[in-house]
Enzyme design. Structure first.
Site, PDB file in Angstrom:
ATOM      1  N   LYS A 110       0.818  -1.214   0.000  1.00 38.48           N
ATOM      2  CA  LYS A 110       0.000   0.000   0.000  1.00 38.48           C
ATOM      3  C   LYS A 110       0.850   1.262   0.000  1.00 38.48           C
ATOM      4  O   LYS A 110       0.523   2.211  -0.702  1.00 38.48           O
ATOM      5  CB  LYS A 110      -0.958  -0.013   1.190  1.00 38.48           C
ATOM      6  CG  LYS A 110      -2.085  -1.010   0.982  1.00 38.48           C
ATOM      7  CD  LYS A 110      -3.072  -1.015   2.122  1.00 38.48           C
ATOM      8  CE  LYS A 110      -4.201  -1.988   1.823  1.00 38.48           C
ATOM      9  NZ  LYS A 110      -5.109  -2.133   2.957  1.00 38.48           N
ATOM     10  N   LYS A 189      -4.596  -9.663 -11.182  1.00 37.70           N
ATOM     11  CA  LYS A 189      -5.651  -9.778 -10.166  1.00 37.70           C
ATOM     12  C   LYS A 189      -6.644  -8.619 -10.327  1.00 37.70           C
ATOM     13  O   LYS A 189      -6.234  -7.469 -10.479  1.00 37.70           O
ATOM     14  CB  LYS A 189      -4.998  -9.711  -8.778  1.00 37.70           C
ATOM     15  CG  LYS A 189      -6.001  -9.747  -7.640  1.00 37.70           C
ATOM     16  CD  LYS A 189      -5.388  -9.302  -6.314  1.00 37.70           C
ATOM     17  CE  LYS A 189      -6.440  -8.473  -5.576  1.00 37.70           C
ATOM     18  NZ  LYS A 189      -6.361  -8.315  -4.190  1.00 37.70           N
ATOM     19  N   LYS A 192      -9.508  -2.784  -7.475  1.00 36.18           N
ATOM     20  CA  LYS A 192      -9.873  -1.413  -7.826  1.00 36.18           C
ATOM     21  C   LYS A 192      -8.632  -0.552  -8.021  1.00 36.18           C
ATOM     22  O   LYS A 192      -8.654   0.400  -8.776  1.00 36.18           O
ATOM     23  CB  LYS A 192     -10.847  -0.800  -6.823  1.00 36.18           C
ATOM     24  CG  LYS A 192     -10.350  -0.732  -5.419  1.00 36.18           C
ATOM     25  CD  LYS A 192     -11.455  -0.228  -4.507  1.00 36.18           C
ATOM     26  CE  LYS A 192     -11.082  -0.424  -3.055  1.00 36.18           C
ATOM     27  NZ  LYS A 192     -10.775  -1.828  -2.682  1.00 36.18           N
TER      28      LYS A 192
HETATM   29  P1  ADP Z   1      -9.213  -4.450  -4.002  1.00 32.19           P
HETATM   30  O1  ADP Z   1      -8.026  -5.299  -4.425  1.00 32.19           O
HETATM   31  O2  ADP Z   1     -10.122  -4.168  -5.131  1.00 32.19           O
HETATM   32  O3  ADP Z   1      -8.753  -3.208  -3.266  1.00 32.19           O
HETATM   33  P2  ADP Z   1      -9.850  -5.405  -1.399  1.00 32.19           P
HETATM   34  O4  ADP Z   1      -8.397  -5.514  -1.091  1.00 32.19           O
HETATM   35  O5  ADP Z   1     -10.648  -4.325  -0.751  1.00 32.19           O
HETATM   36  O6  ADP Z   1     -10.031  -5.326  -2.976  1.00 32.19           O
HETATM   37  O7  ADP Z   1     -10.509  -6.826  -1.091  1.00 32.19           O
HETATM   38  C1  ADP Z   1     -11.698  -7.067  -0.375  1.00 32.19           C
HETATM   39  C2  ADP Z   1     -11.898  -8.569  -0.285  1.00 32.19           C
HETATM   40  O8  ADP Z   1     -12.102  -9.132  -1.591  1.00 32.19           O
HETATM   41  C3  ADP Z   1     -10.710  -9.312   0.311  1.00 32.19           C
HETATM   42  O9  ADP Z   1     -11.170 -10.382   1.125  1.00 32.19           O
HETATM   43  C4  ADP Z   1      -9.983  -9.847  -0.900  1.00 32.19           C
HETATM   44  O10 ADP Z   1      -9.258 -11.003  -0.631  1.00 32.19           O
HETATM   45  C5  ADP Z   1     -11.107 -10.114  -1.880  1.00 32.19           C
HETATM   46  N1  ADP Z   1     -10.645  -9.895  -3.264  1.00 32.19           N
HETATM   47  C6  ADP Z   1     -10.339  -8.709  -3.831  1.00 32.19           C
HETATM   48  N2  ADP Z   1      -9.954  -8.862  -5.118  1.00 32.19           N
HETATM   49  C7  ADP Z   1      -9.984 -10.186  -5.378  1.00 32.19           C
HETATM   50  C8  ADP Z   1      -9.695 -10.989  -6.535  1.00 32.19           C
HETATM   51  N3  ADP Z   1      -9.317 -10.450  -7.688  1.00 32.19           N
HETATM   52  N4  ADP Z   1      -9.855 -12.317  -6.433  1.00 32.19           N
HETATM   53  C9  ADP Z   1     -10.273 -12.880  -5.268  1.00 32.19           C
HETATM   54  N5  ADP Z   1     -10.557 -12.178  -4.151  1.00 32.19           N
HETATM   55  C10 ADP Z   1     -10.424 -10.855  -4.179  1.00 32.19           C
END
Ligand code: ADP
Ligand code: TRP
Length: 320
Positions: A110, A189, A192
Site C-alpha cells: 500500500k 488480479k 480497484k
Molecule cells: P481491491 O483489491 O479491489 O482493493 P480489497 O483488497 O478491498 O479489494 O478486497 C476485499 C476482499 O475481496 C478481500 O477479502 C480480498 O481477498 C477479496 N478480493 C479482492 N480482489 C480479489 C480478486 N481479484 N480475487 C479474489 N478475491 C479478491
C-alpha cells in the site's frame, strides 16, 4: 462455530470481491454463527473523505444484503458501532512484536502505491486481530491477500494467551482454492487499484463495455483456442454450470468461435446471474430504514460478544 469476516467500504464492489470474499462468506452462513461487518475503521487508513466514507459504507451494506446476506441468521454490522474493538486493539498492541507487523506485505504494497505511511496503516493488522478475537471467531473466510493478516491474528492470540492466560480462541483462515484469484480485464488480479474491474452492480452499458475490454490473445475466428489461458473463459467459469462450462470449453478447442462471441456469452451469463441481486438491491434502496435497523441490531449483538471478551482481557492484564 463462529465465523467472522469484514470488508472495507473503500469503493464499488467488483467480481473479485464477490467471488473471492463475499460468496464464500455467504455460503458459510449456515455452518455456524456468522459475524460480517463493514470495516469502516480500516477504511480510514486510506480514505479521508467523510461523505465518500458514508456513501461507501451504505453501498457495501446494500451490496451484502442484495447478494444474500441473511440478517435473520447472520450478525451484520458496522465496525465503528462496536467501539470495544478499538480498546481491545490497544491490549493486543502491547503484545504484538514489531517484527510481526514489519513482515506484512499489505503495508509495503500500500505504501508503494502511494498510500500515506501512517501508524494506522502499519497497525492495521492489530485492529483486524481485534475484530477477529473480540468475537472469539473460529473461522475467518478471506481472499488470499488477507491470509497473512489472519495469521498475524493467530500469532497475537497465542502470544497474549501465553502471557496472560487463555482469553482468546485461536482462529483459522479459510480460503477456497477454486476461486482464489479472479482475474481483471488485463489478466492481473482484479483490483480497484489496477482499474481493471467489472463492478457487481455496474450499469448494463458499462458492464458490457468492460466485458468487451477483457484482454485476449490475437487468435483469429477459425483458430482453436486455449480456455486455460483465456481471461474471458476464466471469468465465464465463475458463472457457468458444469454443462455450460464443458460446452464452452469444447467450443474454444474446436475453433470457429471468435473472442467477440465468447465475450458476448460472458456478458449474458454475468448479467442474467446478477439479475436477482440487482432487483433485491433496488428494493433495499427504497427501504433504507430497514437496512439501518439491520445494522443497529447486528451491532448490538456483536457488542455483547465483544464486551465479554474485552472484560476478560481487561481482567487478565490487570486493569480490573
Ligand atoms: P481491491 O483489491 O479491489 O482493493 P480489497 O483488497 O478491498 O479489494 O478486497 C476485499 C476482499 O475481496 C478481500 O477479502 C480480498 O481477498 C477479496 N478480493 C479482492 N480482489 C480479489 C480478486 N481479484 N480475487 C479474489 N478475491 C479478491
Ligand atoms: N482487512 C480486510 C480487507 O481489507 C477487511 C477486514 C477488517 C477483515 N477486519 C477483518 C477481514 C477481520 C476479515 C476479518 O479486506
Amino acid at each position: 462455530m463462529r465465523i467472522l469476516s469484514g470488508i472495507q467500504p473503500s469503493g464499488k464492489l467488483h467480481l473479485g470481491n464477490y467471488f473471492g470474499m463475499m460468496r464464500p462468506a455467504l455460503e458459510l452462513q449456515e455452518r455456524g454463527q456468522a459475524f460480517y461487518f463493514i470495516a469502516n475503521y480500516h477504511a480510514l487508513t486510506s480514505l479521508h473523505d467523510a461523505a465518500t466514507l458514508r456513501a461507501n459504507t451504505l453501498n457495501v451494506a446494500l451490496d451484502f444484503l442484495a447478494c444474500g446476506l441473511d440478517p435473520a441468521c447472520t450478525i451484520f454490522f458496522r465496525q465503528s458501532d462496536v467501539p470495544e474493538v478499538t480498546e481491545l486493539t490497544w491490549l493486543l498492541s502491547v503484545v504484538t512484536p514489531m517484527g510481526l507487523l514489519e513482515r506484512c506485505h499489505s503495508y509495503k504494497d500500500k505504501t508503494a502505491k502511494g498510500i500515506a505511511a501512517t501508524h494506522g496503516l502499519f497497525a492495521y493488522p492489530v485492529l483486524m486481530a481485534a475484530d477477529i478475537l473480540s468475537v472469539q471467531a473460529d473461522l475467518v473466510p478471506v481472499g488470499r491477500d488477507q491470509k497473512q493478516h489472519v495469521e498475524v491474528a493467530r500469532d497475537i492470540a497465542i502470544k497474549f494467551n501465553l502471557e496472560f492466560g487463555e482469553v482468546f480462541k485461536v482462529p483459522t483462515p479459510e480460503i477456497r482454492d477454486s476461486v482464489a484469484v479472479v482475474p481483471g480485464l488485463d489478466g492481473q488480479k482484479m483490483s480497484k487499484s489496477y482499474n481493471n474491474t467489472i463492478e457487481l452492480f455496474g450499469s448494463e452499458k458499462e458492464t458490457r463495455a468492460r466485458v468487451m475490454r477483457v484482454v485476449t490473445d490475437s487468435k483469429g475466428m477459425a483458430d482453436p483456442k486455449d480456455p486455460a489461458t483465456c481471461n474471458v473463459f476464466q471469468l465465464y467459469r465463475l458463472f457457468a454450470s458444469p454443462d455450460q462450462l464443458s460446452a464452452m470449453d469444447a467450443r474454444y478447442r474446436a475453433g470457429g468461435m471468435g473472442y467477440g462471441e465468447a465475450k458476448k456469452a460472458l456478458f449474458e451469463i454475468l448479467w442474467d446471474t446478477l439479475a436477482p441481486f440487482r432487483a433485491r438491491r433496488e428494493e433495499l434502496e427504497r427501504n433504507l430504514d430497514f437496512v439501518e435497523q439491520v445494522l443497529l441490531a447486528g451491532a448490538e449483538k456483536a457488542r455483547a460478544a465483544a464486551r465479554k471478551t474485552l472484560d476478560d482481557a481487561r481482567h487478565a492484564v490487570g486493569l480490573t
